[in-house]
Scaffold this motif. Structure first.
Motif, PDB file in Angstrom:
ATOM      1  N   GLY A  33      10.339  -0.611  83.389  1.00  0.00           N
ATOM      2  CA  GLY A  33      10.721   0.793  83.292  1.00  0.00           C
ATOM      3  C   GLY A  33       9.574   1.773  83.264  1.00  0.00           C
ATOM      4  N   SER A  34       8.339   1.267  83.086  1.00  0.00           N
ATOM      5  CA  SER A  34       7.204   2.181  82.997  1.00  0.00           C
ATOM      6  C   SER A  34       5.916   1.441  83.339  1.00  0.00           C
ATOM      7  CB  SER A  34       7.091   2.766  81.588  1.00  0.00           C
ATOM      8  OG  SER A  34       6.786   1.732  80.663  1.00  0.00           O
ATOM      9  N   VAL A  35       4.866   2.211  83.565  1.00  0.00           N
ATOM     10  CA  VAL A  35       3.558   1.617  83.851  1.00  0.00           C
ATOM     11  C   VAL A  35       3.071   0.818  82.648  1.00  0.00           C
ATOM     12  CG1 VAL A  35       1.137   2.124  84.347  1.00  0.00           C
ATOM     13  CG2 VAL A  35       2.943   3.413  85.506  1.00  0.00           C
ATOM     14  N   ALA A  36       3.318   1.352  81.461  1.00  0.00           N
ATOM     15  CA  ALA A  36       2.873   0.666  80.248  1.00  0.00           C
ATOM     16  C   ALA A  36       3.534  -0.705  80.126  1.00  0.00           C
ATOM     17  CB  ALA A  36       3.197   1.523  79.027  1.00  0.00           C
ATOM     18  N   GLU A  37       4.833  -0.762  80.453  1.00  0.00           N
ATOM     19  CA  GLU A  37       5.542  -2.037  80.384  1.00  0.00           C
ATOM     20  C   GLU A  37       5.015  -2.999  81.443  1.00  0.00           C
ATOM     21  OE1 GLU A  37      10.092  -3.878  80.578  1.00  0.00           O
ATOM     22  OE2 GLU A  37       9.747  -1.717  80.852  1.00  0.00           O
TER      23      GLU A  37
END
Length: 249
Positions: free
Chosen positions: A233-237
């Motif tokens: 869902g995100s770059v961090a994930e």
């Protein structure tokens, strides 16, 4: 000037390869076979050289069982003048194939010997180079252009990061890459004409080549089934998964 093209019978590239139930080999029963795509490029280049007036005869040769006559007829339909089949039922190891072909080259005395850069079944990329060593000729691999200048073959070949141009004395061995040309389709009239073109069958043991078994096929295993991917869902994930799950960073 004669050009000789070595071709190989291989599983049609559009067919999904299956392993036998006992894992002893690849399943070939009922499987569509075809002219190896890289060999088809080599045949096309030889025909173009003839159309340019740089070759007077195109000869195609294959090593294998009598079934390879089908692929030789395909090459004849594309425009080759005659065909040779070195018939053997033995396992087609690269060195043994190269030795058979070198004997044929000694008899035919071509000024240019073309190969596909590799076969799509085993992808060894060895026979052309071995033949060049056996007959003592210059060689150029991964050719993307072939021309004749001042009695030499000038070949542009693909290398890491660019291209290289080499000049080869005749006779020369050249292996053909994808960007060399786009093979033509055989027309129906040419397919019919190919049935009447000469195809000579040569028993492999009459060539006087010193061959022996260097390898045995112990078994074939299909590649592991690739696991399904996931959606993040995100770059961090994404970074977290790459670091803590995949372990690539």
């Amino acid at each position: 000037m004669k050009v000789l093209v070595a071709v190989k019978r291989a599983i049609d590239p559009n067919v999904k390869v299956r392993v036998k139930a006992d894992g002893s080999d690849v399943e070939l029963n009922g499987v569509k076979m075809a002219l190896n795509p890289f060999c088809e490029i080599a045949v096309e280049e030889a025909i173009r050289l003839k159309e340019k007036g740089l070759a007077s005869e195109v000869v195609v040769v294959s090593v294998g069982t009598s079934a390879a006559q089908e692929q030789l007829r395909t090459a004849l339909a594309l425009g080759a003048d005659r065909a040779l089949l070195v018939e053997t039922s033995a396992m087609l190891e690269p060195l043994n194939v190269a030795k058979y072909l070198s004997k044929v080259i000694d008899q035919e005395k071509p000024r240019l010997i073309l190969f596909g850069k590799q076969a799509i079944d085993q992808e060894n990329n060895q026979v052309g180079q071995m033949v060049a060593q056996l007959i003592g000729s210059g060689q150029a691999t991964y050719a993307s252009a072939v021309n004749q200048v001042d009695g030499q073959w000038v070949v542009e070949r693909e290398v890491d990061g660019g291209s290289q141009v080499v000049a080869l004395a005749m006779p020369a061995v050249v292996t053909c890459d994808l960007r060399l040309n786009q093979p033509r389709y055989a027309s129906l009239p040419n397919i019919m004409k190919a049935k009447k073109k000469p195809l000579e069958i040569i028993a492999a043991d009459t060539l006087g080549a010193s061959v022996k078994e260097h390898a045995r096929l112990l078994g074939v295993v299909p590649p592991a089934v690739r696991k399904a991917g996931i959606t993040v869902g995100s770059v961090a994930e994404l970074v977290d998964k790459l670091k803590n799950v995949a372990g690539v960073i």
